[in-house]
Design a protein around this motif. Structure first.
Motif, PDB file in Angstrom:
ATOM      1  N   ARG A  14       0.824  -1.211   0.000  1.00 14.27           N
ATOM      2  CA  ARG A  14       0.000   0.000   0.000  1.00 14.27           C
ATOM      3  C   ARG A  14       0.852   1.252   0.000  1.00 14.27           C
ATOM      4  O   ARG A  14       0.508   2.257  -0.577  1.00 14.27           O
ATOM      5  CB  ARG A  14      -0.881   0.017   1.248  1.00 14.27           C
ATOM      6  CG  ARG A  14      -2.166  -0.711   1.096  1.00 14.27           C
ATOM      7  CD  ARG A  14      -3.093  -0.309   2.174  1.00 14.27           C
ATOM      8  NE  ARG A  14      -2.616  -0.794   3.459  1.00 14.27           N
ATOM      9  CZ  ARG A  14      -3.277  -1.675   4.201  1.00 14.27           C
ATOM     10  NH1 ARG A  14      -4.418  -2.144   3.781  1.00 14.27           N
ATOM     11  NH2 ARG A  14      -2.809  -2.065   5.355  1.00 14.27           N
ATOM     12  N   MET A  15       1.950   1.178   0.729  1.00 13.86           N
ATOM     13  CA  MET A  15       2.777   2.355   0.933  1.00 13.86           C
ATOM     14  C   MET A  15       4.231   1.917   1.053  1.00 13.86           C
ATOM     15  O   MET A  15       4.570   1.127   1.922  1.00 13.86           O
ATOM     16  CB  MET A  15       2.300   3.020   2.222  1.00 13.86           C
ATOM     17  CG  MET A  15       2.900   4.349   2.497  1.00 13.86           C
ATOM     18  SD  MET A  15       2.012   5.095   3.872  1.00 13.86           S
ATOM     19  CE  MET A  15       3.372   5.409   4.957  1.00 13.86           C
ATOM     20  N   LYS A  16       5.069   2.432   0.160  1.00 12.66           N
ATOM     21  CA  LYS A  16       6.502   2.112   0.224  1.00 12.66           C
ATOM     22  C   LYS A  16       7.237   3.366   0.687  1.00 12.66           C
ATOM     23  O   LYS A  16       7.052   4.436   0.113  1.00 12.66           O
ATOM     24  CB  LYS A  16       6.990   1.678  -1.161  1.00 12.66           C
ATOM     25  CG  LYS A  16       8.386   1.100  -1.157  1.00 12.66           C
ATOM     26  CD  LYS A  16       8.850   0.830  -2.583  1.00 12.66           C
ATOM     27  CE  LYS A  16      10.341   0.550  -2.585  1.00 12.66           C
ATOM     28  NZ  LYS A  16      10.908   0.754  -3.933  1.00 12.66           N
ATOM     29  N   THR A  17       8.053   3.241   1.739  1.00 13.64           N
ATOM     30  CA  THR A  17       8.761   4.415   2.246  1.00 13.64           C
ATOM     31  C   THR A  17      10.271   4.216   2.131  1.00 13.64           C
ATOM     32  O   THR A  17      10.780   3.140   2.420  1.00 13.64           O
ATOM     33  CB  THR A  17       8.407   4.686   3.723  1.00 13.64           C
ATOM     34  OG1 THR A  17       8.665   3.512   4.492  1.00 13.64           O
ATOM     35  CG2 THR A  17       6.945   5.064   3.876  1.00 13.64           C
ATOM     36  N   THR A  18      10.959   5.253   1.674  1.00 13.88           N
ATOM     37  CA  THR A  18      12.408   5.220   1.535  1.00 13.88           C
ATOM     38  C   THR A  18      13.001   6.507   2.103  1.00 13.88           C
ATOM     39  O   THR A  18      12.705   7.596   1.597  1.00 13.88           O
ATOM     40  CB  THR A  18      12.820   5.121   0.046  1.00 13.88           C
ATOM     41  OG1 THR A  18      12.020   4.133  -0.598  1.00 13.88           O
ATOM     42  CG2 THR A  18      14.282   4.772  -0.098  1.00 13.88           C
ATOM     43  N   PHE A  56      15.038  11.952  -6.178  1.00 15.03           N
ATOM     44  CA  PHE A  56      15.173  11.509  -4.799  1.00 15.03           C
ATOM     45  C   PHE A  56      16.276  10.460  -4.720  1.00 15.03           C
ATOM     46  O   PHE A  56      16.300   9.510  -5.494  1.00 15.03           O
ATOM     47  CB  PHE A  56      13.850  10.919  -4.294  1.00 15.03           C
ATOM     48  CG  PHE A  56      13.824  10.692  -2.802  1.00 15.03           C
ATOM     49  CD1 PHE A  56      13.448  11.699  -1.940  1.00 15.03           C
ATOM     50  CD2 PHE A  56      14.195   9.468  -2.265  1.00 15.03           C
ATOM     51  CE1 PHE A  56      13.433  11.506  -0.563  1.00 15.03           C
ATOM     52  CE2 PHE A  56      14.190   9.256  -0.890  1.00 15.03           C
ATOM     53  CZ  PHE A  56      13.799  10.284  -0.038  1.00 15.03           C
TER      54      PHE A  56
ATOM     55  N   LEU B   9      10.679   9.429   1.145  1.00 16.13           N
ATOM     56  CA  LEU B   9       9.842   9.327  -0.043  1.00 16.13           C
ATOM     57  C   LEU B   9       8.761   8.278   0.194  1.00 16.13           C
ATOM     58  O   LEU B   9       9.067   7.160   0.613  1.00 16.13           O
ATOM     59  CB  LEU B   9      10.678   8.945  -1.267  1.00 16.13           C
ATOM     60  CG  LEU B   9       9.922   8.777  -2.587  1.00 16.13           C
ATOM     61  CD1 LEU B   9       9.476  10.126  -3.146  1.00 16.13           C
ATOM     62  CD2 LEU B   9      10.770   8.050  -3.614  1.00 16.13           C
ATOM     63  N   VAL B  10       7.503   8.646  -0.051  1.00 13.40           N
ATOM     64  CA  VAL B  10       6.387   7.708   0.075  1.00 13.40           C
ATOM     65  C   VAL B  10       5.833   7.441  -1.321  1.00 13.40           C
ATOM     66  O   VAL B  10       5.482   8.375  -2.038  1.00 13.40           O
ATOM     67  CB  VAL B  10       5.270   8.280   0.979  1.00 13.40           C
ATOM     68  CG1 VAL B  10       4.098   7.307   1.063  1.00 13.40           C
ATOM     69  CG2 VAL B  10       5.803   8.573   2.374  1.00 13.40           C
ATOM     70  N   GLU B  11       5.809   6.159  -1.713  1.00 11.12           N
ATOM     71  CA  GLU B  11       5.207   5.748  -2.977  1.00 11.12           C
ATOM     72  C   GLU B  11       3.938   4.972  -2.659  1.00 11.12           C
ATOM     73  O   GLU B  11       3.979   4.018  -1.879  1.00 11.12           O
ATOM     74  CB  GLU B  11       6.164   4.861  -3.764  1.00 11.12           C
ATOM     75  CG  GLU B  11       7.444   5.556  -4.172  1.00 11.12           C
ATOM     76  CD  GLU B  11       8.433   4.605  -4.821  1.00 11.12           C
ATOM     77  OE1 GLU B  11       8.243   4.277  -5.999  1.00 11.12           O
ATOM     78  OE2 GLU B  11       9.370   4.182  -4.136  1.00 11.12           O
ATOM     79  N   CYS B  12       2.808   5.385  -3.238  1.00 10.53           N
ATOM     80  CA  CYS B  12       1.543   4.705  -2.927  1.00 10.53           C
ATOM     81  C   CYS B  12       0.518   4.935  -4.033  1.00 10.53           C
ATOM     82  O   CYS B  12       0.731   5.736  -4.925  1.00 10.53           O
ATOM     83  CB  CYS B  12       1.004   5.216  -1.594  1.00 10.53           C
ATOM     84  SG  CYS B  12       0.758   6.995  -1.585  1.00 10.53           S
ATOM     85  N   ILE B  16      -4.638   5.947  -1.696  1.00 13.07           N
ATOM     86  CA  ILE B  16      -3.938   6.017  -0.405  1.00 13.07           C
ATOM     87  C   ILE B  16      -3.370   7.421  -0.219  1.00 13.07           C
ATOM     88  O   ILE B  16      -3.427   7.996   0.868  1.00 13.07           O
ATOM     89  CB  ILE B  16      -2.796   4.968  -0.338  1.00 13.07           C
ATOM     90  CG1 ILE B  16      -3.329   3.547  -0.462  1.00 13.07           C
ATOM     91  CG2 ILE B  16      -1.990   5.139   0.947  1.00 13.07           C
ATOM     92  CD1 ILE B  16      -4.202   3.074   0.674  1.00 13.07           C
ATOM     93  N   HIS B  37       3.481   9.992  -5.488  1.00 12.13           N
ATOM     94  CA  HIS B  37       4.701  10.217  -4.702  1.00 12.13           C
ATOM     95  C   HIS B  37       4.586  11.461  -3.839  1.00 12.13           C
ATOM     96  O   HIS B  37       4.074  12.492  -4.297  1.00 12.13           O
ATOM     97  CB  HIS B  37       5.921  10.381  -5.625  1.00 12.13           C
ATOM     98  CG  HIS B  37       6.302   9.129  -6.339  1.00 12.13           C
ATOM     99  ND1 HIS B  37       5.730   8.782  -7.531  1.00 12.13           N
ATOM    100  CD2 HIS B  37       7.177   8.150  -6.029  1.00 12.13           C
ATOM    101  CE1 HIS B  37       6.251   7.629  -7.938  1.00 12.13           C
ATOM    102  NE2 HIS B  37       7.127   7.222  -7.037  1.00 12.13           N
TER     103      HIS B  37
END
Lengths: 75, 74
Positions: A14-18, A56, B9-12, B16, B37
């Protein structure tokens, strides 16, 4: 069954954070492209938007050095 | 002059992302990049994940309650 596995995967992602650094407001497109390429070669490029000139990276030290060196070379 | 901003960085999904922007509507801590993003402060990641999870669970509960009500009517 395959569809259910896919659904589970979507749920999990659902949500990928880096964590890292956003670089923005490059003065020229060529500067943006050069930094983008350099970051990609180093393997620290996470995401880039070529239209808006945002990128990024997961590590910033070498990128900042590279931008400084380019700025000096241009003078 | 290039600017560098420390953050996560938030990818969704856009759906969401809409919820995240709604959560952020009071604090405006988020940098909106594109439809899928965004950037948030490193210190806010855990809190955001928790609130997002709560919101998503709320929706599930509402759905199941409505179903139960329909059954009672029958």
């Amino acid at each position: 069954v395959v569809d259910q596995i896919r659904l589970w995967q979507i749920e999990g992602e659902r949500m990928k954070t880096t964590p890292g650094y956003l670089f923005k407001e490059f003065s020229t497109t060529s500067e943006f492209n050069a930094v983008c390429r350099y970051a990609n070669d180093l393997g620290v490029l996470v995401w880039a938007d070529h239209n808006k000139g945002n990128l990024f990276v997961s590590k910033h030290e070498q990128i900042a050095d590279y931008i400084r060196k380019r700025a000096h070379a241009g003078r | 002059m290039v600017r560098a901003i420390k953050g996560t960085l938030v990818e969704c999904d856009p759906s969401i992302k809409a919820i995240i922007l709604d959560i952020d509507s009071k604090t405006h801590d988020i940098i909106n990049l594109d439809e899928s993003h965004l950037i948030i402060k490193d210190s806010k990641v855990a809190e955001l994940k928790r609130i997002l999870e709560e919101r998503l669970n709320e929706h599930t509960k509402v759905d199941s309650l409505e179903e139960e009500e329909e059954e009672e009517d029958d």
